[in-house]
Write a protein that holds these residues in place. Sequence first.
Motif, PDB file in Angstrom:
ATOM      1  N   LEU A   1      69.502   7.011  -2.721  1.00  0.00           N
ATOM      2  CA  LEU A   1      68.673   8.339  -2.848  1.00  0.00           C
ATOM      3  C   LEU A   1      68.489   8.207  -3.809  1.00  0.00           C
ATOM      4  O   LEU A   1      69.497   8.139  -4.855  1.00  0.00           O
ATOM      5  N   TYR A   2      67.834   9.225  -4.088  1.00  0.00           N
ATOM      6  CA  TYR A   2      67.824   9.666  -5.201  1.00  0.00           C
ATOM      7  C   TYR A   2      67.465  11.567  -5.261  1.00  0.00           C
ATOM      8  O   TYR A   2      66.564  12.226  -3.976  1.00  0.00           O
ATOM      9  N   ILE A   3      68.148  12.371  -6.229  1.00  0.00           N
ATOM     10  CA  ILE A   3      68.631  13.706  -6.272  1.00  0.00           C
ATOM     11  C   ILE A   3      67.863  13.780  -7.308  1.00  0.00           C
ATOM     12  O   ILE A   3      68.715  13.784  -8.291  1.00  0.00           O
ATOM     13  N   VAL A   4      67.522  15.676  -7.593  1.00  0.00           N
ATOM     14  CA  VAL A   4      67.309  16.453  -9.028  1.00  0.00           C
ATOM     15  C   VAL A   4      67.697  17.364  -9.083  1.00  0.00           C
ATOM     16  O   VAL A   4      66.881  18.126  -7.182  1.00  0.00           O
ATOM     17  N   LEU A   5      68.293  18.614  -9.228  1.00  0.00           N
ATOM     18  CA  LEU A   5      67.990  19.745  -9.979  1.00  0.00           C
ATOM     19  C   LEU A   5      68.033  20.493 -11.017  1.00  0.00           C
ATOM     20  O   LEU A   5      68.732  19.027 -11.731  1.00  0.00           O
ATOM     21  N   ASP A   6      68.019  21.238 -11.102  1.00  0.00           N
ATOM     22  CA  ASP A   6      68.880  22.102 -12.451  1.00  0.00           C
ATOM     23  C   ASP A   6      70.240  22.476 -12.049  1.00  0.00           C
ATOM     24  O   ASP A   6      70.716  23.253 -11.811  1.00  0.00           O
ATOM     25  N   GLY A   7      70.594  21.865 -13.538  1.00  0.00           N
ATOM     26  CA  GLY A   7      72.219  22.918 -13.450  1.00  0.00           C
ATOM     27  C   GLY A   7      72.009  24.215 -14.677  1.00  0.00           C
ATOM     28  O   GLY A   7      71.469  23.678 -16.085  1.00  0.00           O
TER      29      GLY A   7
ATOM     30  N   THR B   1      75.951  37.237 -24.401  1.00  0.00           N
ATOM     31  CA  THR B   1      77.337  37.965 -24.890  1.00  0.00           C
ATOM     32  C   THR B   1      77.295  39.548 -24.539  1.00  0.00           C
ATOM     33  O   THR B   1      76.524  40.400 -24.821  1.00  0.00           O
ATOM     34  N   SER B   2      79.040  39.420 -24.653  1.00  0.00           N
ATOM     35  CA  SER B   2      79.392  41.438 -24.183  1.00  0.00           C
ATOM     36  C   SER B   2      78.626  42.654 -25.510  1.00  0.00           C
ATOM     37  O   SER B   2      78.899  43.395 -25.075  1.00  0.00           O
ATOM     38  N   GLU B   3      78.221  41.778 -26.547  1.00  0.00           N
ATOM     39  CA  GLU B   3      78.883  42.366 -28.020  1.00  0.00           C
ATOM     40  C   GLU B   3      77.245  43.293 -27.398  1.00  0.00           C
ATOM     41  O   GLU B   3      76.919  44.784 -27.630  1.00  0.00           O
ATOM     42  N   ASN B   4      76.173  42.541 -27.189  1.00  0.00           N
ATOM     43  CA  ASN B   4      74.795  43.620 -27.328  1.00  0.00           C
ATOM     44  C   ASN B   4      74.237  43.244 -25.436  1.00  0.00           C
ATOM     45  O   ASN B   4      73.204  43.772 -25.474  1.00  0.00           O
ATOM     46  N   GLU B   5      75.120  42.633 -25.226  1.00  0.00           N
ATOM     47  CA  GLU B   5      74.583  42.387 -23.451  1.00  0.00           C
ATOM     48  C   GLU B   5      73.471  41.955 -23.214  1.00  0.00           C
ATOM     49  O   GLU B   5      72.677  42.303 -22.215  1.00  0.00           O
ATOM     50  N   GLN B   6      73.324  40.784 -23.994  1.00  0.00           N
ATOM     51  CA  GLN B   6      72.429  39.759 -23.573  1.00  0.00           C
ATOM     52  C   GLN B   6      72.952  38.694 -22.290  1.00  0.00           C
ATOM     53  O   GLN B   6      73.698  38.255 -22.005  1.00  0.00           O
ATOM     54  N   PHE B   7      71.166  37.931 -22.041  1.00  0.00           N
ATOM     55  CA  PHE B   7      71.565  36.805 -20.104  1.00  0.00           C
ATOM     56  C   PHE B   7      70.745  35.671 -21.373  1.00  0.00           C
ATOM     57  O   PHE B   7      69.857  36.820 -21.203  1.00  0.00           O
ATOM     58  N   LEU B   8      71.708  34.963 -21.394  1.00  0.00           N
ATOM     59  CA  LEU B   8      70.057  33.550 -21.871  1.00  0.00           C
ATOM     60  C   LEU B   8      70.866  32.495 -20.935  1.00  0.00           C
ATOM     61  O   LEU B   8      72.517  32.776 -20.332  1.00  0.00           O
ATOM     62  N   VAL B   9      70.435  32.012 -20.854  1.00  0.00           N
ATOM     63  CA  VAL B   9      69.967  30.830 -19.027  1.00  0.00           C
ATOM     64  C   VAL B   9      69.996  29.821 -19.850  1.00  0.00           C
ATOM     65  O   VAL B   9      68.816  29.437 -19.805  1.00  0.00           O
ATOM     66  N   ILE B  10      71.061  28.929 -19.608  1.00  0.00           N
ATOM     67  CA  ILE B  10      71.100  27.383 -19.858  1.00  0.00           C
ATOM     68  C   ILE B  10      70.252  26.072 -19.480  1.00  0.00           C
ATOM     69  O   ILE B  10      71.310  26.490 -18.186  1.00  0.00           O
ATOM     70  N   TYR B  11      69.450  26.224 -18.696  1.00  0.00           N
ATOM     71  CA  TYR B  11      68.486  24.989 -17.612  1.00  0.00           C
ATOM     72  C   TYR B  11      69.355  22.975 -18.481  1.00  0.00           C
ATOM     73  O   TYR B  11      68.973  23.385 -19.548  1.00  0.00           O
ATOM     74  N   GLU B  12      69.371  22.612 -17.101  1.00  0.00           N
ATOM     75  CA  GLU B  12      69.821  21.063 -17.588  1.00  0.00           C
ATOM     76  C   GLU B  12      69.550  20.824 -16.148  1.00  0.00           C
ATOM     77  O   GLU B  12      69.452  20.891 -15.351  1.00  0.00           O
TER      78      GLU B  12
END
Length: 359
Positions: free
Chosen positions: A109-115, A121-132
Amino acid sequence: MRTSLNYPSEKIGLPPGTLVHVGEVHEADTQISLIDYSKEVVEELQIDSIEEILKYKNNSTTTWVIVEGLATVDVVETIGREFDVHPLVLEDILNTHQRPKFEEYDDYLYIVLDGLLPESTSENEQFLVIYEQVSILVFSNFVFTFKEKKDELFNPVLKRIKASKGRIRSLGTDYLTYAILDAIVDQNFILIDALDDVVTYIEDALLTSDPTKEILNKIQHLKRDIIHIRKSISPVRELMSGLLRSESTLINQSTHLYFRDVSDHAIRVLESIETYRDILSGLLDIYISSISNKMNEVMKVLTVFASIFIPLTFLAGIYGMNFQYMPELALKWAYPAIWVVFITIPVVLLIYFRRKKWL
């Protein structure tokens, strides 16, 4: 041809099944880990060559091979050749721009998805998403996982295997596949928590202070991030449905219950993403309304000043004309009288505006 490309467009024109790495290179060197286990024993080691994996091929134990870093195409090619994996599947593993999906073959079976990993960072309340991108090959006694980089995504599963002699050590590769998928999907709940913190911060900043361009930029960036997150999570429902419908002998009927649990988690994550998208749309409307209200306040003040000074300007314009015969100019009390008029008009208008609550 074995190389690494940055964008899918650069692969156009190459024959199907050409093995090239498409995407950003996160790890210059490919690292291979192997965990071989049964109910009684667990063996974990680092692999230097694919030949070391082959000796586990005919074992009755469950073997999990983790490949971290896809820049070394030869590693993926050798695994595909030794385990008879279709070239198009190997091509999809090396192309890190795949849509999450499930494919069923005769022997695997072959499965692919994104982690998705949050980085906030709470200091500037920035939001970044790391895709893998994570690709999974499931065989009768082997599970291969291919990741773009070395991280702690699979640590919960590894801890369960090492610390427990229960279900995960007793059941086969289908249950290990469930545990891997569960770890990837549940990671999204951490993402949701980070997203909630940022949305709450924007909401408080918008409602307790004057709207700024910085807040608008944060809303727009977050809306764009949510679009990408939804694009990665939404197909997981279809992926899990495919697994549940599968009649492959590699998936035991008893494991369907666990796959349904992962499917429920994916639906909950997607519903949360939809909720936050609606909240951000509402915050954007609040921002626009706040700007409009602020503009209305400015226009109201300007209107008040204009209403006061227009009649005064009119009177000053009349008595500033250089006509010889203006009866009022000869009156003794003309100058004090005009000042009384000048003072009375603003006072009367101010009283009127106060009663209308314009001031």
